[in-house]
Design a protein around this motif. Structure first.
Motif, PDB file in Angstrom:
ATOM      1  N   GLY A 279     -11.028  -4.335   0.543  1.00 39.94           N
ATOM      2  CA  GLY A 279      -9.588  -4.315   0.306  1.00 39.94           C
ATOM      3  C   GLY A 279      -9.181  -3.678  -1.001  1.00 39.94           C
ATOM      4  N   MET A 280     -10.134  -3.419  -1.898  1.00 44.32           N
ATOM      5  CA  MET A 280      -9.782  -2.737  -3.144  1.00 44.32           C
ATOM      6  C   MET A 280      -9.300  -1.325  -2.842  1.00 44.32           C
ATOM      7  SD  MET A 280     -12.578  -3.846  -6.012  1.00 44.32           S
ATOM      8  CE  MET A 280     -12.423  -5.428  -6.854  1.00 44.32           C
ATOM      9  N   ARG A 281      -8.341  -0.865  -3.658  1.00 49.54           N
ATOM     10  CA  ARG A 281      -7.701   0.424  -3.418  1.00 49.54           C
ATOM     11  C   ARG A 281      -8.083   1.388  -4.549  1.00 49.54           C
ATOM     12  NH1 ARG A 281      -2.412  -2.927  -2.129  1.00 49.54           N
ATOM     13  NH2 ARG A 281      -1.971  -2.470  -4.289  1.00 49.54           N
TER      14      ARG A 281
ATOM     15  N   ARG B 134      -7.897   1.347   1.483  1.00 50.31           N
ATOM     16  CA  ARG B 134      -8.666   0.154   1.128  1.00 50.31           C
ATOM     17  C   ARG B 134     -10.139   0.284   1.530  1.00 50.31           C
ATOM     18  NH1 ARG B 134      -5.253  -3.996   4.560  1.00 50.31           N
ATOM     19  NH2 ARG B 134      -5.528  -2.214   5.971  1.00 50.31           N
TER      20      ARG B 134
ATOM     21  N   GLN C  78       0.827  -1.219   0.000  1.00 48.32           N
ATOM     22  CA  GLN C  78       0.000   0.000   0.000  1.00 48.32           C
ATOM     23  C   GLN C  78       0.854   1.260   0.000  1.00 48.32           C
ATOM     24  OE1 GLN C  78      -2.929  -1.818   3.245  1.00 48.32           O
ATOM     25  NE2 GLN C  78      -3.536   0.259   2.673  1.00 48.32           N
TER      26      GLN C  78
ATOM     27  N   ASP D  75      -1.954   3.969  -0.348  1.00 43.79           N
ATOM     28  CA  ASP D  75      -3.226   3.502  -0.907  1.00 43.79           C
ATOM     29  C   ASP D  75      -4.196   3.196   0.231  1.00 43.79           C
ATOM     30  OD1 ASP D  75      -2.116   3.679  -3.405  1.00 43.79           O
ATOM     31  OD2 ASP D  75      -1.829   1.522  -3.670  1.00 43.79           O
TER      32      ASP D  75
ATOM     33  N   LEU E 230     -13.472   3.186   5.163  1.00 45.81           N
ATOM     34  CA  LEU E 230     -12.193   2.623   4.766  1.00 45.81           C
ATOM     35  C   LEU E 230     -11.559   1.854   5.927  1.00 45.81           C
ATOM     36  CD1 LEU E 230     -10.873   5.711   2.787  1.00 45.81           C
ATOM     37  CD2 LEU E 230     -11.807   3.592   1.828  1.00 45.81           C
TER      38      LEU E 230
END
Length: 357
Positions: free
Chosen positions: A151-153, A37, A28, A35, A87
């Protein structure tokens, strides 16, 4: 003073200024940003909002929530709707350290409007020094519905101490030393860049998002056929007419370099120059387009949305500017081949979810 590099961000993680559940992953940490998440739930809301002074996002969600969506097994965020997603990361910033957030490059190239909001926030993507509390992503898919998972950034955050922006005098000096841009340098409150509508080969100058398409799974890379989602834009005249409400991917005429001791942010150009906006994903990391990081200058991809009236865009027209900032230290990792960066040395290029053209 300056933008905090990767090694300082790692220090903030160790010191507890950056927290997350589950723990922050090493990948990250980017050269000049972190980044962020997505968490496990999305709230479909009636409208975009800011929490405002002395109010929390959780309290505002009680006012505007329509329903909530469990993201655990993946869920579709529909085009035209507005969602708020807590987040995994939270902040406990030291006094004197402020933050700014922005969409990641691939997020912007999908016309996926993603902004960060905080408790007590009065601006999107701007976080005051000393802020302590949770972070939320407001997500509004504009052109394509998307499938997302925890968990997607989609967005990233950058930290800075004090005044980091280079003045025009400092920018001219840096250009003389580093050659920040190919061709003439238009320096006026940042480094101006223009649109390329006369490519060296062929007449393909960009892409316009199609209005009716399938869902894009953000985990699938180099998977989708471009022609199913995009209409190619071609011209032999060096100009195109932007349609109101349409979204375009174009490219800058200039190749840009970000030295290792600097970072940059793409800022929108003056609204008076036309009925369009250029700017979604705005962070340029140290090493972008730089020889030390495997680059020889990289052109900026422009995410363009036309507003109320059709507008003629012409080759070489200045459409945006890069605001350069000094780094507090040179990062231990630079943007480029060393960290498998997706867009080093890029030209006209769609997001990483599409097959190469």
């Amino acid at each position: 003073m300056g933008v905090l590099p990767s090694q300082m961000i790692e220090g903030m993680i160790r010191d507890g200024a950056l927290k997350a559940t589950p723990a922050i992953l090493p990948e990250q940490v980017q050269p000049a940003s972190l980044d962020l998440r997505l968490g496990t739930v999305a709230y479909r809301v009636r409208a975009s909002f800011l929490s405002g002074q002395n109010a929390t996002v959780a309290r505002r969600l009680e006012e505007f929530e329509m329903h909530r969506i469990d993201l655990s097994d993946g869920a579709v965020l529909e085009k035209g709707a507005v969602y708020v997603v807590p987040l995994m990361e939270s902040l406990a910033l030291p006094n004197g350290v402020q933050a700014v957030a922005n969409a990641k490059s691939s997020t912007g190239r999908l016309d996926l409007l993603t902004r960060t909001i905080t408790d007590g926030g009065v601006e999107f993507d701007r976080i005051a020094p000393g802020y302590s509390g949770p972070l939320y992503a407001e997500i509004c898919p504009r052109s394509f519905s998307v499938l997302v998972r925890p968990g997607m950034r989609l967005n990233q955050i950058r930290f800075r101490k004090g005044q980091a922006v280079l003045s025009d005098i400092e920018l001219r000096k840096l250009h003389a030393e580093e050659t920040l841009v190919s061709g003439e340098a238009h320096i006026d409150d940042g480094l101006g860049f223009s649109v390329d509508l006369k490519p060296k080969n062929g007449n393909l100058v960009g892409f316009r998002a199609k209005p009716h398409t399938g869902v894009i799974d953000l985990d699938k890379l180099s998977f989708y056929e471009p022609e199913e989602y995009w209409e190619p834009i071609r011209t032999n005249e060096g100009r195109i007419i932007l349609d109101p409400g349409a979204f375009y991917i174009l490219v800058s005429r200039e190749a840009v370099t970000i030295p290792p001791d600097c970072a940059a942010e793409m800022a929108p150009y003056l609204a008076m120059v036309g009925e369009f906006r250029v700017h979604y994903a705005g962070f340029f990391d140290p090493g972008f387009g730089h020889a030390r990081a495997g680059g020889t200058g990289s052109r900026g991809v422009l995410e363009v949305r036309c507003h109320e009236a059709p507008f003629v865009l012409e080759h070489g027209q200045i459409v945006g500017r890069l605001v350069y900032e000094r780094m507090a230290e040179v990062p231990t990792q630079l943007y480029g081949t060393g960290i498998a960066s997706n867009y080093q040395g890029q030209g006209l290029k769609l997001s990483k979810h599409f097959k190469a053209i």
